[in-house]
Design an enzyme around this catalytic site. Structure first.
Site, PDB file in Angstrom:
ATOM      1  CB  SER A   1       2.306  -8.649  10.446  1.00 12.68           C
ATOM      2  OG  SER A   1       2.641  -9.309  11.356  1.00 12.68           O
TER       3      SER A   1
ATOM      4  CD  GLU B   1      -2.654  -1.015   2.410  1.00 11.73           C
ATOM      5  OE1 GLU B   1      -2.629  -0.236   3.570  1.00 11.73           O
ATOM      6  OE2 GLU B   1      -3.444  -1.979   2.655  1.00 11.73           O
TER       7      GLU B   1
ATOM      8  CD  GLU C   1       8.703 -12.090  -2.854  1.00  7.84           C
ATOM      9  OE1 GLU C   1       7.561 -11.595  -3.571  1.00  7.84           O
ATOM     10  OE2 GLU C   1       8.336 -13.102  -1.961  1.00  7.84           O
TER      11      GLU C   1
ATOM     12  CB  ILE D   1      32.147  -4.941 -21.361  1.00  4.61           C
ATOM     13  CG1 ILE D   1      32.882  -5.364 -20.120  1.00  4.61           C
ATOM     14  CG2 ILE D   1      32.643  -6.096 -22.522  1.00  4.61           C
ATOM     15  CD1 ILE D   1      32.963  -6.649 -19.537  1.00  4.61           C
TER      16      ILE D   1
ATOM     17  CD  GLN E   1      45.735  -8.707 -15.936  1.00  6.25           C
ATOM     18  OE1 GLN E   1      46.057  -7.724 -15.318  1.00  6.25           O
ATOM     19  NE2 GLN E   1      46.455  -9.906 -15.865  1.00  6.25           N
TER      20      GLN E   1
END
Ligand SMILES: Cc1cc2nc3c(=O)[nH]c(=O)nc-3n(C[C@H](O)[C@H](O)[C@H](O)COP(=O)(O)OP(=O)(O)OC[C@H]3O[C@@H](n4cnc5c(N)ncnc54)[C@H](O)[C@@H]3O)c2cc1C
Length: 408
Positions: A184, A131, A388, A362, A303
């Site tokens: 809860s 909410e 989550e 890259i 490298q």
């Protein structure tokens, strides 16, 4: 109990290859278009339904795989294809798990098929907990569910936000407060059946990433649902509330928090999504580094570039191992004594954000454009550290678990 294994069995490899084919041939080619359109990719969901990927059967088969590797393997492959489209395909599964975990057999049999629809008329479902004033702090939900005994109906009022498939779902699963004095512990979940008056879609969000997945507010105004839509049933709820009230009165011993145990079990699946996105970006970067030449040689001969790729691959593999371990623990009922589910989600989501960023680096200028997929993957990856449970909340859960402290 299945032994922990790091190797997929033959059947799992077959499923993985089949999913990979779908991700490569159907999802990946559609990714850029649906990202730009910022709409639910119904034709792709339909295609997934036709081949059996978008179905309860498929999801349940992976969910109950005793090795625990079914769900992470499936999530990794689909999200390797594209995160936004894959979330549109698996979002219904997240709502279905809410019913599988808390519903009666009758509720499971009635509602889950309606969440998916059928091959010719696919439907989606939404799980609505968050909410505007209750994101990380789930205990402070305000959406109320009041029982109308005379009619055996529950009346829901409130506003949900950030709901994946919110407002476009056939079935909404809504978490609401039934006893505001219990935090809860006073929450319960309800099915809102298709076409119920009073449920409407609020704002649809325009997002940074996973733009092929629909995210919106869900407004509930005097939404009346039959008593049978309370997940688990009234008797079970009354017993649970009575126990919670008793404990609140007597300050009784803290019992294991069932919601937290559920989160520990579901978080590895989100970690697996992140592994899929991270692996996808790593692979694009590796190919590019081998073929792009500067100063007369492939850039991977430097490298500085090669070491980045080494770190990227190491992180992706480490994330997968944490995800597989937690997923195996969940399926085999192992106690999460170090919040291993949260660990896997934390590490995999942070890895996805980092690796997709390295991939852009890259690819240089190309990486920064929408001509190449890593720009989209980087935008998509940012969600994994938010939904989550944010990365901060994962750290909080891990730290409190290690310290033996209460997690609410
Ligand atoms: C694309 C998308 C899809 C989603 N899908 C769904 C869905 O289907 N269903 C659903 O119910 N929800 C869904 N969510 C909601 C998601 O779970 C929440 O956004 C998330 O839990 C964070 O809540 P919040 O956004 O309110 O952030 P807040 O809780 O306000 O957090 C803001 C910041 O403060 C930090 N913070 C908060 N508390 C603490 C603390 N105690 N210690 C340290 N840091 C803290 C957070 O880590 C974060 O960085 C979705 C969200 C998005 C963006």
């Amino acid at each position: 109990m299945a032994e922990f294994t790091m190797e997929l069995n033959d059947e799992q490899k077959e499923v993985r290859d089949w999913l990979h084919g779908f991700a490569a041939d159907v999802i990946r080619p559609a990714a850029a278009e649906w990202d730009e359109r910022e709409e639910t990719p119904w034709p792709v969901i339909q295609e997934a339904a036709k081949v059996g990927i978008y179905s309860l059967d498929f999801y349940a088969q992976q969910y109950f795989d005793p090795t625990g590797l079914g769900i992470p393997m499936a999530m990794e492959e689909l999200f390797w294809g594209d995160a936004g489209i894959a979330l549109s395909i698996v979002g219904t599964g997240l709502a279905a798990v809410g019913v599988l975990a808390n519903g009666t057999e009758e509720q499971i049999g009635t509602w889950i098929p309606q969440m998916y629809g059928d091959q010719n008329d696919v439907k989606v479902a939404a799980f609505c907990s968050s909410e505007p004033d209750a994101g990380s702090d789930v205990a402070s939900l305000r959406t109320r569910a009041v029982y109308d005994e005379a009619k055996d109906e529950w009346v829901l009022n409130g506003t949900k936000t950030w709901a994946t498939n919110g407002g476009i779902a056939n079935v909404h699963v809504v978490v609401a407060v039934v006893d505001p004095g219990l935090g809860s512990k006073g929450h319960a979940s309800f099915i809102v059946p298709p076409g119920t008056p009073g449920l409407s879609q609020g704002q649809k969000f325009k997002k940074h990433g996973i733009r092929a997945s629909h995210t919106a507010e869900v407004v509930l105004e005097d939404v009346r649902v039959p008593g049978s839509c309370l997940l688990g049933g009234k008797e079970k709820l009354d017993e649970r509330l009575a126990r919670a009230r008793e404990r609140a009165k007597t300050g009784g011993e803290r019992v294991k928090n069932a919601a937290m145990a559920t989160f520990e079990a579901s978080r590895p699946a989100v970690g697996a999504m992140a592994v899929g996105t991270a692996r996808a970006a790593y692979e694009v970067a590796l190919d590019y580094a081998k073929t792009r030449e500067q100063f007369g040689r492939p850039i991977i001969d430097n490298q500085g570039v090669a070491f980045q790729l080494a770190d990227m691959r190491t992180s992706v593999d480490a994330a997968r191992l944490l995800v597989w371990r937690a997923s195996w623990m969940a399926v085999n009922g192992k106690p999460f004594t170090a919040a291993e589910g949260s660990m896997s989600k934390l590490f995999a989501s942070e890895t996805a954000k980092k690796v997709t960023g390295q991939a852009i680096q890259i690819l240089g200028g190309n990486g920064y454009t929408r001509e190449y997929p890593v720009e989209r993957m980087h935008r998509d990856a940012a969600i994994y550290t938010i939904f989550e449970g944010t990365s901060e909340i994962q750290r909080l859960v891990i730290a409190r678990t290690l310290a033996g402290m209460n997690i609410r």
